[in-house]
Design a protein around this motif. Sequence first.
Motif, PDB file in Angstrom:
ATOM      1  N   GLU A 134       0.524  -1.107  -0.053  1.00  0.00           N
ATOM      2  CA  GLU A 134      -0.082  -0.279   0.332  1.00  0.00           C
ATOM      3  C   GLU A 134       0.949   1.499  -0.386  1.00  0.00           C
ATOM      4  OE1 GLU A 134      -2.452   0.038   3.430  1.00  0.00           O
ATOM      5  OE2 GLU A 134      -3.646  -1.726   2.424  1.00  0.00           O
ATOM      6  N   ILE A 135       2.257   1.234   0.974  1.00  0.00           N
ATOM      7  CA  ILE A 135       3.145   2.495   0.780  1.00  0.00           C
ATOM      8  C   ILE A 135       3.679   2.320  -0.175  1.00  0.00           C
ATOM      9  CG2 ILE A 135       5.306   3.149   2.019  1.00  0.00           C
ATOM     10  CD1 ILE A 135       3.791   2.042   4.973  1.00  0.00           C
ATOM     11  N   ALA A 136       3.756   1.200  -0.891  1.00  0.00           N
ATOM     12  CA  ALA A 136       4.641   1.682  -2.086  1.00  0.00           C
ATOM     13  C   ALA A 136       3.363   2.651  -3.507  1.00  0.00           C
ATOM     14  CB  ALA A 136       4.990   0.031  -2.673  1.00  0.00           C
ATOM     15  N   ASP A 137       1.967   1.850  -3.861  1.00  0.00           N
ATOM     16  CA  ASP A 137       1.031   2.142  -4.091  1.00  0.00           C
ATOM     17  C   ASP A 137       1.007   3.877  -4.274  1.00  0.00           C
ATOM     18  OD1 ASP A 137      -0.275   2.215  -6.110  1.00  0.00           O
ATOM     19  OD2 ASP A 137      -2.186   1.852  -4.954  1.00  0.00           O
ATOM     20  N   MET A 138       0.498   4.479  -2.702  1.00  0.00           N
ATOM     21  CA  MET A 138       0.901   5.294  -2.523  1.00  0.00           C
ATOM     22  C   MET A 138       1.920   6.703  -2.921  1.00  0.00           C
ATOM     23  SD  MET A 138      -1.321   5.829   1.001  1.00  0.00           S
ATOM     24  CE  MET A 138      -2.815   5.016   0.967  1.00  0.00           C
ATOM     25  N   ILE A 142       1.657   9.692  -6.083  1.00  0.00           N
ATOM     26  CA  ILE A 142       2.189  10.722  -5.710  1.00  0.00           C
ATOM     27  C   ILE A 142       3.235  11.157  -6.675  1.00  0.00           C
ATOM     28  CG2 ILE A 142       4.083  12.167  -4.038  1.00  0.00           C
ATOM     29  CD1 ILE A 142       3.070  10.431  -1.574  1.00  0.00           C
ATOM     30  N   GLN A 143       3.585  10.222  -6.796  1.00  0.00           N
ATOM     31  CA  GLN A 143       5.224  10.202  -7.975  1.00  0.00           C
ATOM     32  C   GLN A 143       4.477  10.537  -9.777  1.00  0.00           C
ATOM     33  OE1 GLN A 143       8.325  10.718  -7.694  1.00  0.00           O
ATOM     34  NE2 GLN A 143       8.752  10.831  -5.518  1.00  0.00           N
ATOM     35  N   ILE A 144       3.423   9.556  -9.431  1.00  0.00           N
ATOM     36  CA  ILE A 144       2.906  10.289 -10.522  1.00  0.00           C
ATOM     37  C   ILE A 144       1.692  11.869 -11.066  1.00  0.00           C
ATOM     38  CG2 ILE A 144       0.397   9.646 -11.496  1.00  0.00           C
ATOM     39  CD1 ILE A 144       1.253   6.931 -11.635  1.00  0.00           C
ATOM     40  N   ALA A 145       1.131  11.494  -9.882  1.00  0.00           N
ATOM     41  CA  ALA A 145       0.761  13.489  -9.615  1.00  0.00           C
ATOM     42  C   ALA A 145       1.822  14.245  -9.809  1.00  0.00           C
ATOM     43  CB  ALA A 145       0.074  13.384  -8.381  1.00  0.00           C
TER      44      ALA A 145
END
Length: 468
Positions: A134-138, A142-145
């Motif tokens: 979940e942390i990696a997904d978030m 964040i990087q995509i945003a």
Amino acid sequence: MNEIICPHCDKAFKVDEAGFADIVKQVRDHQFEKELNNRLELAEKDKESAVKLAEANIKNALQKELAQKEIEISAMESKIKSAETEKESAIKLAEANIQNTLQEKLAKKDKQLSELKSKSESALAEQLANKEAEIADMQSKIQIAKAEKKLEISEATKQLEKERDKLIHDLEIEEREKELLENSIKAKFSQQLVVKDETIRMKEDEIERLRDFKQKLSTKMIGETLEQHCEYEFNKLRATGFQDAYFEKDNDARGGTKGDYIYKENDNEGNEIISIMFEMKNENDETATKKKNEDFFAKLDKDRKAKGCEYAVLVSLLESENEFYNTGIVDVSHKFEKMYVVRPQFFIPIITLLRNAAMNSMKYKAELNLMKSQNIDITNFEEKIDAFKTGFARNYDLASRKFKTAIDEIDKTITHLQKTKDALLSSENNLRLANNKADDLTIKKLTYGNPTMKAKFDEQKSNGQEIE
């Protein structure tokens, strides 16, 4: 003639009306150029303010989007922190559970203890793996945003730069157009100045030539030369512009005086379009007594009325220094009706002006006559309609009164017949009652209470006679 002083050499020179009009036009063109420069500066300022306003609007929009993205990033970071906190609490809770389990089941077999340890460790490892995923997904979100935000900022910046470049390009085009316009106006004005100077020089030469020519002639010859000049100018245009016009010298002196020339023109139907009485006056510069134009107004007006002309025109070279008469065509109808004073160069123009005005008035007169005839037809039609209405109303009134009288007589007759009917019905009722009474009449009723009559009837009955 108009006197103009040169602003550079302070030399005064005179120009005619056309040259003065050209100079006035140049001054107006200079004012136009100044106004054009002011308008261009205002347009440039408006464009700069529009560019600044567009940049400010785009910066505000980008700042709002950046603030929104930062809010979203801070929300995601808070979620990550809360997830890490949950992970740590879950780890602590799992360790506490394991310790409790170990303490409670310390007495159990080593095999069961090892199994429980392996199970709890595998569950904890699975939870840790889920939380890390979940942390990696978030973090990836964040990087995509952040990447999307940078892309949007770069696109907005490129759009702003394109608009800025377009505005700069338009401004450069307008600057080039302004320069071309300025160059064309300057070239035009320079050419007009050259033409004006040449015209002024030619006019001055003509004035000097005329002065020399006038000095060489006597007073009588000057007047005759002016008449010949006007006649020559008219005859040049007679075949093309005045084919149906009459222009001859006035030789009729029966009234004690006569003018110089009479101009008349009629239409195809013989109606007079225009008529002008001309008087040509000039004098030598060396003549002792100087005449004025006003000295001939009364005689010219008298000649006009005596010959039945509509207009009077004085073609004059008198008062050559008078600016009032040097304007060209002067209307003096405030002194004498329909009278003009012109210089010789305006001899043909005054004829064409008055002739065109008369032609226009002929159109208006024809239209007015047509409208009058139409109005007369309409008036006659309305009168016939009114006569018909009046006669119809009178006949209707008479018929209405006769009809009312007939209705009243019919009502009276109906009332009389009703009374007769009521009388007949009443008599019928009386006859019916009388008949009923007759039917009810019997010997018994007649002799009742009358012994004498009863004895008479009994006697008759005893004798064998029937009594009905």
